[in-house]
Design a protein around this motif. Structure first.
Motif, mmCIF file in Angstrom:
data_model
loop_
_atom_site.group_PDB
_atom_site.id
_atom_site.type_symbol
_atom_site.label_atom_id
_atom_site.label_comp_id
_atom_site.label_asym_id
_atom_site.label_seq_id
_atom_site.Cartn_x
_atom_site.Cartn_y
_atom_site.Cartn_z
ATOM 1 N N HIS A 1 0.824 -1.205 0.000
ATOM 2 C CA HIS A 1 0.000 0.000 0.000
ATOM 3 C C HIS A 1 0.863 1.262 0.000
ATOM 4 C CE1 HIS A 1 -3.130 2.853 0.919
ATOM 5 N NE2 HIS A 1 -2.419 3.260 1.957
ATOM 6 N N LEU A 2 1.889 1.301 0.862
ATOM 7 C CA LEU A 2 2.742 2.488 0.942
ATOM 8 C C LEU A 2 3.451 2.749 -0.381
ATOM 9 C CD1 LEU A 2 4.301 2.056 4.499
ATOM 10 C CD2 LEU A 2 2.647 3.785 3.784
ATOM 11 N N LEU A 3 3.901 1.692 -1.034
ATOM 12 C CA LEU A 3 4.628 1.859 -2.294
ATOM 13 C C LEU A 3 3.696 2.220 -3.448
ATOM 14 C CD1 LEU A 3 7.156 -1.100 -2.020
ATOM 15 C CD2 LEU A 3 7.672 1.336 -1.869
ATOM 16 N N THR A 4 2.552 1.579 -3.538
ATOM 17 C CA THR A 4 1.665 1.829 -4.680
ATOM 18 C C THR A 4 0.893 3.126 -4.550
ATOM 19 O OG1 THR A 4 -0.066 0.481 -3.660
ATOM 20 C CG2 THR A 4 1.407 -0.601 -5.260
ATOM 21 N N ALA A 5 0.624 3.574 -3.326
ATOM 22 C CA ALA A 5 -0.112 4.826 -3.142
ATOM 23 C C ALA A 5 0.781 6.030 -3.400
ATOM 24 C CB ALA A 5 -0.692 4.889 -1.735
ATOM 25 N N GLY A 6 2.078 5.812 -3.519
ATOM 26 C CA GLY A 6 3.000 6.909 -3.780
ATOM 27 C C GLY A 6 3.325 7.724 -2.544
ATOM 28 N N GLU A 7 2.971 7.205 -1.387
ATOM 29 C CA GLU A 7 3.224 7.936 -0.152
ATOM 30 C C GLU A 7 4.690 7.855 0.277
ATOM 31 O OE1 GLU A 7 0.615 6.563 2.894
ATOM 32 O OE2 GLU A 7 -1.134 6.607 1.582
ATOM 33 N N VAL A 8 5.287 6.688 0.079
ATOM 34 C CA VAL A 8 6.635 6.439 0.589
ATOM 35 C C VAL A 8 7.465 5.798 -0.513
ATOM 36 C CG1 VAL A 8 7.945 5.269 2.397
ATOM 37 C CG2 VAL A 8 5.638 6.056 2.877
ATOM 38 N N ASP B 1 5.379 -3.026 -10.304
ATOM 39 C CA ASP B 1 5.998 -2.353 -11.443
ATOM 40 C C ASP B 1 5.784 -0.851 -11.284
ATOM 41 O OD1 ASP B 1 7.117 -1.605 -13.788
ATOM 42 O OD2 ASP B 1 5.672 -2.630 -15.083
ATOM 43 N N LEU B 2 6.764 -0.167 -10.707
ATOM 44 C CA LEU B 2 6.625 1.264 -10.464
ATOM 45 C C LEU B 2 6.586 2.059 -11.761
ATOM 46 C CD1 LEU B 2 8.911 1.784 -7.337
ATOM 47 C CD2 LEU B 2 6.437 1.637 -7.430
ATOM 48 N N ALA B 3 7.212 1.551 -12.830
ATOM 49 C CA ALA B 3 7.175 2.247 -14.124
ATOM 50 C C ALA B 3 5.744 2.290 -14.646
ATOM 51 C CB ALA B 3 8.091 1.564 -15.115
ATOM 52 N N ALA B 4 5.009 1.199 -14.489
ATOM 53 C CA ALA B 4 3.614 1.169 -14.929
ATOM 54 C C ALA B 4 2.772 2.118 -14.085
ATOM 55 C CB ALA B 4 3.060 -0.249 -14.839
ATOM 56 N N LEU B 5 3.064 2.199 -12.791
ATOM 57 C CA LEU B 5 2.335 3.120 -11.918
ATOM 58 C C LEU B 5 2.631 4.568 -12.294
ATOM 59 C CD1 LEU B 5 2.661 1.405 -8.437
ATOM 60 C CD2 LEU B 5 0.618 1.606 -9.844
#
Length: 142
Positions: free
Chosen positions: A89-96, A111-115
């Motif tokens: 959740h922390l990684l995908t929400a862009g919070e942290v 996949d942070l590039a896709a996000l």
């Protein structure tokens, strides 16, 4: 027969007492070291496992700064263990942001590039304002 020992009884008794005291000291040291070995082995067997995921916390506010894998050596002194779901959740929400050394996003199959493409901005980066140096020049902190 034993020519190197003293010939009088008093000195022989003194030597016997002296050696008995040394043997007692040696026996105590052996018992102490054996007990330490048992305790160290017990500690090795019962040591808690490291957490799977860690969130590093700000020293001033206590807010999350970075997500790390549980075995990452780059965590700060202030951190707490978190669940897999909370890390995702922390990684995908862009919070942290994710730690650039242990890459928890890769371990979690995110996949942070896709996000980035979906949200328009990198979810794990923070905007850092430029700094004006004493010389008057503008410096960007990366």
């Amino acid at each position: 027969m034993f020519d190197d020992l003293p010939s009088d009884l008093d000195r022989l008794r003194t030597l016997r007492v002296w050696h008995a005291l040394w043997l007692e000291r040696i026996d105590h040291k052996i018992a102490y070291l054996q007990q330490r070995q048992v305790e160290e082995e017990h500690g090795r067997r019962n040591r808690p496992q490291p957490p799977d995921w860690i969130v590093e916390l700000s020293r001033s506010t206590g807010e999350p700064i970075q997500v790390h894998g549980g075995d990452c050596g780059m965590t700060g002194k202030r951190h707490r263990s978190i669940s897999r779901d909370e890390a995702r959740h922390l990684l995908t929400a862009g919070e942290v942001p994710a730690c650039p050394f242990c890459h928890p996003d890769t371990q979690l199959h995110i996949d942070l590039a896709a996000l980035r493409g979906r949200h328009g901005a990198a979810p794990n980066t923070r905007a850092i304002p430029p700094v004006i140096l004493p010389t008057g020049r503008l410096a960007m902190i990366v």
